[in-house]
Design a protein around this motif. Sequence first.
Motif, PDB file in Angstrom:
ATOM      1  N   GLY A 114      -0.937   3.372   4.403  1.00 49.69           N
ATOM      2  CA  GLY A 114      -2.032   2.465   4.038  1.00 49.69           C
ATOM      3  C   GLY A 114      -2.195   1.270   4.959  1.00 49.69           C
ATOM      4  O   GLY A 114      -2.832   0.284   4.588  1.00 49.69           O
ATOM      5  N   SER A 160       0.839  -1.190   0.000  1.00 50.23           N
ATOM      6  CA  SER A 160       0.000   0.000   0.000  1.00 50.23           C
ATOM      7  C   SER A 160       0.874   1.240   0.000  1.00 50.23           C
ATOM      8  O   SER A 160       1.992   1.228   0.513  1.00 50.23           O
ATOM      9  CB  SER A 160      -0.944   0.012   1.203  1.00 50.23           C
ATOM     10  OG  SER A 160      -0.230  -0.145   2.413  1.00 50.23           O
ATOM     11  N   SER A 211       0.377   5.611   0.475  1.00 54.96           N
ATOM     12  CA  SER A 211      -0.523   6.726   0.757  1.00 54.96           C
ATOM     13  C   SER A 211       0.293   7.978   1.030  1.00 54.96           C
ATOM     14  O   SER A 211       1.494   7.912   1.297  1.00 54.96           O
ATOM     15  CB  SER A 211      -1.430   6.419   1.959  1.00 54.96           C
ATOM     16  OG  SER A 211      -0.700   6.499   3.167  1.00 54.96           O
TER      17      SER A 211
END
Length: 182
Positions: free
Chosen positions: A119, A111, A113
Amino acid sequence: MQILTICGSLRKGSFNKSIVNALPALAPASMKFVEAPSFASFPIYNADDQNSSGFSAAIKKLADAIRLADGVVIVSPEYNYSVPGGLKNALDWVSRLKEQPFANKPVALMSASGGPMGGARMQYHMRQIMVFLNARVFNTPEVFVSTVQTKVSDKGELNDEATKDIIRKQLSAFQLFVEKAK
């Protein structure tokens, strides 16, 4: 070894898509990456629609791609502390198919972010979803790319060496995980 990549962001300039695009150069030579068919056109899951119309060709195409892959890497942002709605909707659709495509499928999560947690909450929720789907989720090392906007160039290229290193480590370990699952 064929690895299907699923990007949880549909945004044209997605940072998570930049991570997906970087994977082939960071992976062991035996890993070949195939991008998942888009889920952008999937209607919001509704059992009434499923019962009246069945599954669209696009939904079946995604499910078939999951089934054909030796493993799946999901790279996704975190929206509102969870899994982006479009990705969750796609998972809801494919979860309703007979011969569940994720059953016993090795899955790695990444992930990225803009925030400091990279994330992490999305991955926690995705792990819960994968339990229901009976997937075999890879555990460590984990990949959480925080403040991703500082690690991807204006051209969409991952340029952070520490991030590249942890991705290399995860993909090398995931390769062994997939081989053991066969």
